[in-house]
Write an enzyme that holds these catalytic residues in place. Structure first.
Site, PDB file in Angstrom:
ATOM      1  N   THR A 183       1.204  -0.160   1.037  1.00  0.00           N
ATOM      2  CA  THR A 183       0.021   0.100   0.209  1.00  0.00           C
ATOM      3  C   THR A 183      -0.891  -1.106   0.219  1.00  0.00           C
ATOM      4  O   THR A 183      -1.916  -1.109   0.853  1.00  0.00           O
ATOM      5  CB  THR A 183       0.359   0.481  -1.242  1.00  0.00           C
ATOM      6  OG1 THR A 183       1.100   1.697  -1.256  1.00  0.00           O
ATOM      7  CG2 THR A 183      -0.935   0.762  -2.030  1.00  0.00           C
ATOM      8  N   ASN A 189      10.192   7.076   0.746  1.00  0.00           N
ATOM      9  CA  ASN A 189       9.144   7.333  -0.229  1.00  0.00           C
ATOM     10  C   ASN A 189       8.085   8.301   0.287  1.00  0.00           C
ATOM     11  O   ASN A 189       7.421   8.032   1.295  1.00  0.00           O
ATOM     12  CB  ASN A 189       8.468   6.018  -0.610  1.00  0.00           C
ATOM     13  CG  ASN A 189       7.381   6.209  -1.646  1.00  0.00           C
ATOM     14  OD1 ASN A 189       7.664   6.362  -2.829  1.00  0.00           O
ATOM     15  ND2 ASN A 189       6.128   6.222  -1.193  1.00  0.00           N
ATOM     16  N   GLU A 190       7.961   9.445  -0.390  1.00  0.00           N
ATOM     17  CA  GLU A 190       6.884  10.418  -0.142  1.00  0.00           C
ATOM     18  C   GLU A 190       6.793  10.895   1.303  1.00  0.00           C
ATOM     19  O   GLU A 190       5.715  11.243   1.781  1.00  0.00           O
ATOM     20  CB  GLU A 190       5.537   9.841  -0.603  1.00  0.00           C
ATOM     21  CG  GLU A 190       5.460   9.660  -2.104  1.00  0.00           C
ATOM     22  CD  GLU A 190       4.149   9.057  -2.567  1.00  0.00           C
ATOM     23  OE1 GLU A 190       3.308   8.714  -1.716  1.00  0.00           O
ATOM     24  OE2 GLU A 190       3.973   8.900  -3.786  1.00  0.00           O
ATOM     25  N   GLU A 215       7.825   8.237  -9.858  1.00  0.00           N
ATOM     26  CA  GLU A 215       6.639   7.394  -9.731  1.00  0.00           C
ATOM     27  C   GLU A 215       5.486   8.090 -10.416  1.00  0.00           C
ATOM     28  O   GLU A 215       5.214   9.262 -10.183  1.00  0.00           O
ATOM     29  CB  GLU A 215       6.276   7.106  -8.270  1.00  0.00           C
ATOM     30  CG  GLU A 215       5.053   6.191  -8.173  1.00  0.00           C
ATOM     31  CD  GLU A 215       4.669   5.868  -6.747  1.00  0.00           C
ATOM     32  OE1 GLU A 215       5.576   5.545  -5.963  1.00  0.00           O
ATOM     33  OE2 GLU A 215       3.474   5.953  -6.418  1.00  0.00           O
TER      34      GLU A 215
END
Length: 819
Positions: free
Chosen positions: A123, A210-211, A294
């Protein structure tokens, strides 16, 4: 997490929510049969009659059922958001840690979710892997171990949760790219679990990718491997994505048995108000804990109302028993996209300056009054008056069935209300303590305030509730509000140098934050003694972000730097190209670009001065080749000088070329490579150039409007406003090294505030970061301290409109042409 599937907020803004100027009643209580006793009353601003308050009965019955509460936590990772915290000086570093983890002091976090580093951007930065190459494990990599140890020292009961965003390139590598859903990944996670053990950290929860969906067989293998390796107490979370995982679990018993917790991201939606937080029938039918594993992605101050709704409504709407905020803290540079998200903001380790956000105190309303293992009381949860627009409330009871706490939020209420409590079923009917946070206020003194203690009569009492508040009423004690304060902000002064000989707290050198790859201090090669900085990832990682240019680089320093030279020694370990970065400005979302100048030098002797933008479009400004190849295994000195619009490249003391470009006037410095090679750097240095002054008007993106000093006054606190451009002295400004001055006074954010809507004014120049501004390539002017842009409220064109700071959005009302 804030990936390519997310929709960014609107680029413009035409309407503003106006903060409530004053509340009629901060909070109050009615003991049965007696009059209200408000903690503080403020006279109404108008004489219109006050509408009758609606009332909600709340029966707190200890015999009624509810699910087990699993805690409120936050995430360190998903992109370097905690990176600068470790470099803070004492006592500020300990103060920040106390505000995060110390019971009875601040956020009092109960769960800390840690990124399992993968050498790739996730990110706003990259976290280093413990295993850059297969079989070579270094359990001291990164700063997450340090942070976890600090959290545990403050709260021995905190739970840790591991999750990967990316992975080193050797994992599942069949010659055509890595495969995360492989046995290699499970082996890698077991190595990471082993490192956690060496740091005396127990991992309570472990996720997948993650995702990025899930592979059922992989999760089944993960579960069996954990058990066989002695980690049977670690619970598996799937799939850190959406609710579809619950559908497959309902249809597949083996998959269901492998997963202990259903973890879903952003069940209340991404950004926005978080007013509705549903789960699914399939998820609730599983009999497994459901978590908002999250949530957040909200500004430390402006997002507090959304977080307040979600912590309550996750359970009311979707029976989710844990809320985990992304991220834990905004300890990252202001030029990164999500630079103000988290519990607090800490982006100046050199000065020690920080600010504690409202989100800290919204979180404390739950965490300081409960513990994991408490149980919700479903019959004492719901919406005030049965209408979600009035606000919500949840009640939790302790395992001994004596203590209880009720958390109430009235974010959207438009009128005062009351809540009438009746306590029964074995719960304490003794004294209760009332705490409140006024989210309409920008004054920290109005956040997390102990209002009063109430003594129920026959188990009953009544609370007066005002709009825009979070309240907690509890039989527990021991709560508190930290009193530490931060020093003033200040820029990082030049010259600056780092020879990498002084050990930092972690393997990353002080102030450097990696955006891709992993830059670590090691013993120097090439016959040089001492320590050097080396890029450690030898192959392209399994990536999480989707940027078109994913090469390793690391940045550091102050965004207000203008004219300076960045220099370093470099050694090519193999055929490759290194970079010096200068005037590093705004980074695109998820590293999808960077406003910066690059000096690129290859072992062949080829060099170029290149500029990049926030979509990773490169333009070559100058290029050439040295008289002889530089070769590998030897050290060479390179430098990039930036003086006004002149950019000059030097190799081994010889000027090899220059270019002229005015795209970027300010920014940080950095080091990088154009590919995943393991080259080294030493003797990094920044030397100031000659200051340049430019004098004239600052014109707005709105036609005919200029930045104006109200009344051409030189008095501290003079308003800075918008006015018709008239060529007068009140519109003459001087731009120099990141500051804007008028009549010897600096353009200053009032009170060093960082929240949206904070006004700007003139003040004595003091070098503070609230007086430092960085021009962006899109024409905006970003405040160094706040990370927010100089803004004309709601694009008003009325003369005298007071200017302020607001989230940078590139709108016309944030466009400024400097002298």
């Amino acid at each position: 997490m804030r990936g390519s599937l997310r929709v960014p907020s609107s680029p413009g803004r035409t309407l503003r929510r106006v903060a409530v100027a004053a509340s009629l009643l901060l909070s109050g209580a009615l003991v049965a049969g007696q009059a209200a006793t408000p903690a503080m009353a403020v006279a109404p601003a108008a004489s219109a009659p006050t509408p009758a308050a609606s009332s909600t009965p709340i029966t707190v019955d200890g015999t009624k059922p509810g699910l087990t509460f699993d805690g409120v936590g936050a995430i360190s990772g998903g992109g370097g958001n905690s990176r600068l915290l470790v470099d803070y000086p004492e006592p500020q570093r300990s103060q920040l840690l106390d505000y995060l983890f110390k019971p009875g002091y601040g956020a009092d976090l109960q769960v800390l979710k840690l990124e399992i580093g993968g050498d790739t951007n996730s990110t706003d930065g990259a976290e280093p892997s413990i295993e850059h190459t297969k079989g070579t494990v270094d359990c001291n990599q990164g700063y997450e171990w340090w942070l976890a140890a600090q959290a545990k020292a403050r709260n021995p009961n905190i739970k840790f949760y591991g999750l990967a965003w990316g992975a080193p390139g050797w994992i599942g590598n069949t010659g055509s790219g890595g495969n995360f859903w492989s046995q290699d990944t499970i082996d890698y996670l077991m190595d990471w679990m082993g490192c956690a053990g060496k740091h005396n950290l127990g991992i309570s929860y472990l996720g997948g990718w993650n995702e990025r969906g899930y592979d059922k067989g992989w999760y089944e293998n993960l579960k069996s491997t954990l058990v066989s390796r002695g980690y049977g107490a670690t619970k598996v979370v799937a799939a850190d994505s959406d609710w579809s995982v619950a559908d497959d679990m309902a249809a597949d018993p083996a998959f269901k048995n492998a997963v202990d917790i259903v973890g879903v991201h952003y069940p209340c939606g991404y950004l926005g108000s978080f007013s509705s937080c549903p789960s699914t029938a399939n998820a609730q039918s599983l009999g497994k804990p459901l978590w908002a594993s999250e949530n957040g992605s909200e500004d430390a101050n402006d997002g507090a109302a959304s977080v307040a709704r979600a912590i309550n409504r996750d359970y009311i709407d979707g029976k989710m028993t844990s809320f985990i905020n992304w991220p834990v803290i905004a300890a990252l540079y202001p030029n990164l996209f999500f630079s103000t998200d988290g519990m607090s903001i800490a982006n100046q380790p050199w000065s020690g300056n920080y600010s504690i956000g409202k989100t800290t105190w919204v979180t404390a309303h739950t965490t300081q009054f409960t513990q994991p293992g408490w149980k919700y009381i479903d019959s004492a949860d719901g919406y005030l008056g049965g209408d979600r627009a009035n606000g919500s409330y949840v009640t939790l009871k302790s395992p001994n069935n004596r203590d209880y706490s009720t958390v109430i939020e009235t974010m959207d209420a438009t009128a005062p209300q009351t809540a009438k409590f009746s306590v029964t079923g074995g719960l304490s009917t003794g004294k209760v303590h009332l705490w409140a946070t006024n989210l309409n206020s920008t004054n920290p003194a109005d956040w997390f305030v102990h209002q009063q203690d109430l003594t129920p009569v026959n188990g009953s009492y009544t609370l007066a509730l005002q709009s825009g508040y979070v309240y907690t009423v509890s039989t527990t004690s021991g709560q508190g509000k930290g009193t530490a304060t931060a020093p003033a902000s200040a820029p990082l002064q030049l010259p600056y140098a780092d020879d990498f000989e002084t050990p930092a707290t972690t393997t990353s050198p002080k102030y450097f934050t990696d955006m891709n790859g992993a830059f670590q201090t090691v013993h120097c090669g090439g016959g040089r003694s001492g320590s050097c900085l080396r890029q450690m990832a030898p192959t392209t990682p399994i990536r999480w972000t989707d940027e078109p240019y994913g090469a390793p680089y690391t940045i550091m320093g102050d965004g207000s730097w203008s004219n300076y030279t960045v220099s370093a020694d470099t050694m090519f370990e193999q055929s490759s190209t290194i970079e010096l970065l200068g005037r590093v400005n705004q980074q695109g979302r998820n590293n999808n670009g960077l406003n910066a100048y690059h000096l690129r030098v290859s072992d062949t002797g080829a060099w170029s001065i290149v500029k990049s933008d926030t979509s990773w479009k490169f333009a070559t400004l100058a290029s050439g080749t040295t008289s002889a190849p530089l070769g590998t295994g030897h050290w060479h000195a390179v430098s990039l000088s930036m003086q006004n619009t002149t950019l000059t490249a030097t190799i081994d003391g010889v000027t090899v070329g220059s270019a002229t470009d005015g795209s970027f006037t300010n920014g940080q410095a950095g080091l990088g490579l154009t590919g995943y090679q393991t080259d080294q750097f030493d003797n990094f240095a920044l030397t100031p150039g000659t200051p340049s002054n430019h004098t004239g008007p600052i014109t707005s993106g709105l036609p005919g409007k200029c930045v104006d000093d109200n009344g051409d006054s030189a008095v501290n606190g003079t308003a800075v406003q918008l006015w018709d451009c008239n060529g007068g002295n009140s519109q003459v400004w001087t731009w120099s090294n990141g500051t804007l001055t008028h009549d010897g006074k600096c353009l200053d954010v009032t009170g060093a505030a960082t929240v949206n809507g904070s006004q700007v004014e003139l003040w004595d120049c003091n070098g503070g970061a609230n007086q430092q501004w960085t021009p962006q390539a899109d024409g905006t002017l970003k405040g160094t301290q706040s990370g927010r842009c100089l803004d004309d409220p709601a694009a008003a064109s009325t003369n005298g409109t007071r200017l302020e700071i607001w989230d940078c959005n590139g709108g016309t009302n944030q466009q400024w042409k400097l002298p």
